[in-house]
Enzyme design. Sequence first.
Site: not given
Length: 680
Positions: A130, A54, A27-28
């Site tokens: 994160h 999400e 995803e990143e």
Amino acid sequence: MLEVLHVLSTSPEALHHAVIFLFNGAEENVLQASHGFITQHPWASLVRAFINLEAAGVGGKELVFQTGPENPWLVQAYGSAAKHPFASVVAQEVFQSGIIPSDTDFRIFRDFGNIPGIDLAFIENGYLYHTKYDTADRILTDSIQRAGDNILAVLKYLATSDMLASSSEYQHGKMVFFDVFGLFVIAYPARVGSVVNYMVVLAAVVYLGRKLLQPRRKTAHYTKDFLCGLGVTLVSWFTSLLTVLIIAVFISLIGQSLSWYTHFYVSVCLYGAAAVAKIVFIHSLAKRFYYVNASDQYLGELFFDISLFLHCISLISLTFQGLCLAFVSAMWVAFPLLTRLCLHKDFKEHGAGGKFLVCYLLGLSAPYLYVLYLIWAVFEMFTPILGRSGSQIPPDVVLASLLAVCAVILSSYFINFIYLVKSTKRTTVALTLVCAVTFLLVCTGTFFPYSSDPASPKPKRVFLQHMTRTFHDLDGKVVKRDSGIWINGFDYTGMSHVTPHIPEINDTIRAHCEETAPLCGFPWYLPVHFLIKKNWYLPAPEVSPGDRAHFQLVSKEQTPWNSVRLTFEVTGPSHVSFYVRTHKGSTLSQWSLGNGTPVTSKGGDYFVFYSHGLQASAWRFWIEVQVSEEQPAGMVTVALAAHHFSGKDKRSPELDALKERFPAWTFPSSWVCTYDLFVF
């Protein structure tokens, strides 16, 4: 997802449609896995709708912040099936405006698969998002249960729906949607919303117009006072905003930015109190020096009309622009107008007595409660984002502006009480005192922005990249080579709070932009240089990763259409950034990447992000440069940044030692990288 899969697979209830559970990685890496599925998987063409899960925080309610596009039946499905709805078209339009620096798989499915969907995200406690604190044990079981109840119900509804098979037939226009305090969803087509909005405007125009049709003498008196009152209101709003901005800029300049990051009440006491105090003060002056001979009842009604007029202007403007969030302005016109009409007789006979006040507050409760509900969601999401929004935008200015706007909206229908009460002196003094005391405490550094409290951590995010840079000239000779640890703080305070702990990270080692190199000659992972321009470069020994990147020019050929094609080949680690800057007289006409049309980043240079799995062949690609005049210094500069994100190559002794010295309230992410620049 696993639990929903378990429930569906063991349920005796038959589904009319198949359900695919897609667990995306990368995803990143700019959403590569979702792109790979929707563009390459054989099932992709069979997908009719999707639900995308999400997170922009850790738990809490999951917000529906994107739907469609142009598929209102999906919103209706969510509204009909979700047990605990939390959805708003306001969030959708704010997110899609680009204000929030984020992206989701929703865009990939929409743009590359032309598939409609629903985007849901946890938004609470984004401070941990994160970071090392973003762990499963911090997510409340209630949040998982709530999300599961909603997703399972909506999924069953869609999987048994007759609409899904022929979803394209139900595709028409945008939808206004919002939940009412998590109880149910109100949804209707945007075109219906426009009609409703203009009907509300018409009612307000009729109400205000009747006052202009009074006998001429009264009308002239009312019109003059209305225009003066309108001017006073706009001046109060402008000076309120200006006041908080001056405070915010001053706080930023003295290095006390983000003092509210851990203690949000500080921002309310500082900026909120200042905004309200200035509004009250301006109107108190107008009451004392201008409206001296007018009755309190007349002034109360006059300023109600002014607030109604301004909200009406807002409603017209938002509706004209086609924004679905105009429904909020419609509430701020419709409910107060209805309340005023119902209480008009009582107000004329008894004034603003206790009964009138209670009924007035009850009438305004719907728009006020809903806007407070929205404001909570806005600050829940935005406050943590301001701690990772880069070094260019002062977060205090953003937050102060938001709080000033909130103060303006929430005070609008209470301004008339300033003219109904005998004195506002105590209120003004109290608000000013709260603001002044908070201001002094902030200036003296009483409120530290960050926290390492295990119960509620709010860390500062820092990137550390141990890199070696090599610059080559047109002949391929090395003209410059250096090594160091490149340091990026992801908020406005830079390294000011870190320097006392690590003295060598100070302004003497501020990184200087290499003007002739793309993106200032630094190994950006993604092109966020427009957000982060304050960075530091601490000298350190060279790095020599085992899987070092190799970059070579395979061929250089003149094309029949008078351009030069350069073909390159790259091998190395799994994550590589490639930059291009054309020289004066040269343009990048096309390349073998994407759809063939080069796209510049916000800095004007070209940026390409490339990644691969554990096993991959050499990356070969070409660019074409159109040259309009002779270039003695070369026609193009290219650079390659190789990022080592895993394994033993990710670390270095110097990087580990520096990382250990960072205080507990920081969250440093670190890796090794190399940067090689060439001129052709």
